[in-house]
Design a protein around this motif. Sequence first.
Motif, PDB file in Angstrom:
ATOM      1  N   SER A 102       0.709  -1.204  -0.094  1.00  0.00           N
ATOM      2  CA  SER A 102       0.047  -0.071   0.100  1.00  0.00           C
ATOM      3  C   SER A 102       0.738   1.214  -0.001  1.00  0.00           C
ATOM      4  O   SER A 102       0.185   2.445  -0.359  1.00  0.00           O
ATOM      5  CB  SER A 102      -0.902   0.025   1.055  1.00  0.00           C
ATOM      6  N   LEU A 103       2.050   1.143   0.393  1.00  0.00           N
ATOM      7  CA  LEU A 103       2.906   2.503   0.450  1.00  0.00           C
ATOM      8  C   LEU A 103       3.500   2.719  -0.892  1.00  0.00           C
ATOM      9  O   LEU A 103       4.145   2.059  -1.413  1.00  0.00           O
ATOM     10  CB  LEU A 103       3.879   2.212   1.686  1.00  0.00           C
ATOM     11  N   ARG A 104       3.241   3.930  -1.538  1.00  0.00           N
ATOM     12  CA  ARG A 104       3.751   4.205  -2.940  1.00  0.00           C
ATOM     13  C   ARG A 104       4.607   5.488  -2.764  1.00  0.00           C
ATOM     14  O   ARG A 104       4.048   6.563  -2.137  1.00  0.00           O
ATOM     15  CB  ARG A 104       2.632   4.497  -3.787  1.00  0.00           C
ATOM     16  N   LEU A 105       5.875   5.382  -2.934  1.00  0.00           N
ATOM     17  CA  LEU A 105       6.710   6.681  -2.977  1.00  0.00           C
ATOM     18  C   LEU A 105       6.346   7.434  -4.040  1.00  0.00           C
ATOM     19  O   LEU A 105       6.132   6.978  -5.151  1.00  0.00           O
ATOM     20  CB  LEU A 105       8.110   6.225  -2.814  1.00  0.00           C
ATOM     21  N   PRO A 106       6.449   8.758  -4.012  1.00  0.00           N
ATOM     22  CA  PRO A 106       6.338   9.843  -5.109  1.00  0.00           C
ATOM     23  C   PRO A 106       7.273   9.535  -6.047  1.00  0.00           C
ATOM     24  O   PRO A 106       8.505   9.294  -5.863  1.00  0.00           O
ATOM     25  CB  PRO A 106       6.412  11.160  -4.472  1.00  0.00           C
ATOM     26  N   PRO A 107       6.977   9.927  -7.395  1.00  0.00           N
ATOM     27  CA  PRO A 107       8.072  10.041  -8.462  1.00  0.00           C
ATOM     28  C   PRO A 107       9.143  11.139  -8.099  1.00  0.00           C
ATOM     29  O   PRO A 107       8.944  12.037  -7.635  1.00  0.00           O
ATOM     30  CB  PRO A 107       7.619  10.170  -9.769  1.00  0.00           C
ATOM     31  N   ILE A 108      10.398  10.846  -8.255  1.00  0.00           N
ATOM     32  CA  ILE A 108      11.477  11.978  -8.335  1.00  0.00           C
ATOM     33  C   ILE A 108      12.313  12.236  -9.298  1.00  0.00           C
ATOM     34  O   ILE A 108      13.008  13.010  -9.511  1.00  0.00           O
ATOM     35  CB  ILE A 108      12.547  11.384  -7.002  1.00  0.00           C
TER      36      ILE A 108
END
Length: 180
Positions: free
Chosen positions: A120-126
């Motif tokens: 469920s934890l999605r990191l933002p694009p960098i």
Amino acid sequence: MTTAPKTFTRTARVLHWLMAVMVVAMLFIGVGMVASVSERHEWLLRIHKPLGIAILLLAVVRLGVRLRHPPPPLPADLPAVQKLAAFASHWLLYFLMLAMPLIGWAMLSAGGYPVMLGTSLRLPPIFPVSADAFAVLRHLHGAFAMLLFLTFLAHMAAALYHGLIRRDGVLSGMLGRRST
Ligand code: HEM
Ligand code: HEM
């Protein structure tokens, strides 16, 4: 008057050995991942991403610890070229422990892939989506992994040289047993 520390702090030693295991595991997981197909690839990638991000976070903490607590000095009789090699390789390892996860994260962002940690934890694009950048970053991730592996081999050889041949307390300083 301040005296130079005789050994690494306990925190520095715990971080060193924990991260050594994590980094070496990541190198093998990465190679295993690109060499496998289908389910095993997916399974390894599911470990690779969170473990890599954990390395990034721990590397930031470790740099903070390093800046607050300078390491014990190398033996005074160590040739200057070896002192320089130790200095350069340690900072290269710090750099790679930060750069590798950031490049991996940026590579997936550039490819438009979600960077999921668990279900469920999605990191933002960098990094903006770009096929060209994806190709460059993918190449860089592989090249830096090779550099990390070679630096690690040299680092381990140097540690054994200090511990078994010179017996000068450098290895025991990282094991927490330096007495001189
Ligand atoms: C210290 C951290 C890391 C290390 C040591 C590491 C190491 C590696 C290695 C050795 C490979 C195989 C490269 C090859 O043979 O071409 C690889 C591939 C890969 N890594 Fe990492 N990695 C790290 C962090 C990350 C992170 C944080 C991510 C993503 C969030 C990531 C995503 C990937 C992906 C997607 C591949 C497959 C690339 C391909 O298909 O060619 N890595 N990694
Ligand atoms: C079997 C594996 C390893 C051994 C035997 C080992 C041994 C050592 C020793 C003895 C030192 C202290 C050197 C000194 O007093 O200046 C040291 C420092 C260091 N090691 Fe390792 N190491 C290993 C794996 C790794 C790995 C995998 C990494 C990271 C990729 C790593 C990163 C570092 C760094 C950055 C330092 C410098 C610490 C500082 O000055 O803050 N080591 N290691």
